[in-house]
Design a protein around this motif. Sequence first.
Motif, PDB file in Angstrom:
ATOM      1  N   GLU A  47     -10.045  14.847 105.164  1.00 53.99           N
ATOM      2  CA  GLU A  47      -8.593  15.007 104.989  1.00 53.99           C
ATOM      3  C   GLU A  47      -8.399  15.162 103.538  1.00 53.99           C
ATOM      4  N   THR A 282      -4.977  18.130 111.756  1.00 55.42           N
ATOM      5  CA  THR A 282      -3.839  17.478 111.710  1.00 55.42           C
ATOM      6  C   THR A 282      -3.003  17.780 110.644  1.00 55.42           C
ATOM      7  N   ALA A 283      -1.597  17.932 110.749  1.00 54.03           N
ATOM      8  CA  ALA A 283      -1.015  18.051 109.583  1.00 54.03           C
ATOM      9  C   ALA A 283       0.191  17.113 109.710  1.00 54.03           C
ATOM     10  N   PRO A 313       2.506  15.982 101.796  1.00 56.38           N
ATOM     11  CA  PRO A 313       1.884  16.226 103.127  1.00 56.38           C
ATOM     12  C   PRO A 313       0.426  16.256 102.869  1.00 56.38           C
ATOM     13  N   LEU A 315      -3.546  17.443 105.073  1.00 55.96           N
ATOM     14  CA  LEU A 315      -3.936  18.409 106.254  1.00 55.96           C
ATOM     15  C   LEU A 315      -5.606  17.762 106.532  1.00 55.96           C
TER      16      LEU A 315
END
Length: 335
Positions: A47, A282-283, A313, A315
């Motif tokens: 991540e 995954t965002a 944010p 990712l």
Amino acid sequence: MTFGLLLSATCVCAQEVAPDNVEAEGPIIEAATRFKPRPKFLVYETELLRDFTVIPTSAIVGDAQANVSQNLIREGKLKFPMVLKERTKIIGGLGYRHEQFKFSEQSDEVYPLFTRFDDKSLKRLSFSAYMQQILKEKKFVYIYFNSSLNSDRPGSENINYQLKWSVAGIYGKQRGPHKQLGFGASFGYDFGQPAAYPVLMFNNDFSLHWGYELLLPKSAKLRYSPNLSNHFIGALELQGASYSLQDSLFSGFDLLEFRRSSVRALLTYERELHDWLWFGVTAGYRFPINLFISEPGDRRADALMKIDADPTPYLSFSIFLVPPNKMYNRAKGSG
């Protein structure tokens, strides 16, 4: 245990609760289970969060500001069967998490937080156990336990401060082949500090392609599965942790505790590469709630340093193994 036996055991443990006297609702509803994601038993995930600003404030060392140019997280998980009986199943798990930070644009390059955490890591070594006990009259009990060593230097030294544990229990009832309702309590570090709170569980696979899983207030998930090989999952999750800092930030303090919690809004896509090999992306967006450093001790809430962090944010990418489809269906009795 051989690889094949391990897969078979994982399949059996992962099948849905099927208490006495639960009748099928027809071929369409019965087929809906085929569109649910299969359980993961080996996962590797990376991540990466986008740059964000942190502003630490402290009466001891003053205030500062910096940009977190890198917040990289690597995590591995392994699940394995421990007990496999008709009405009792226990799954064990091992985990390792490694988180690293890099700072830039510091207002003070020798500020303790930046020098202490820059290009260094927080680690977590964990063991977990999950029990499913089927009772009479369509009722069931779920119990979850987790213990972990959370520290910048996990080890035997000061192990009583590094050791963190959480537990949850749910008593519920099967409302149909694909609907569960339960209530219980949870204790853990979801708010950064240890806390106990009530939980409500409601799971419902309401169509062939759609379903949701609610474990309030911890998580809420909505799933869309167009076919066996693709799954989309939207979620809101509450996450928290506490880490023992063996290398102190301040003079006069041998040990400190780093506590944090956040809410995450995310969308995950999972895709089959091979029958048993999958990948996911995954965002999401992370909203910090509580972030501070205090003296050690679970009951302490007096912050020596408070840290304001911008929402940011992120990712993540994962690759994972699941039971082969034929083996999974045989374990559920539908293959």
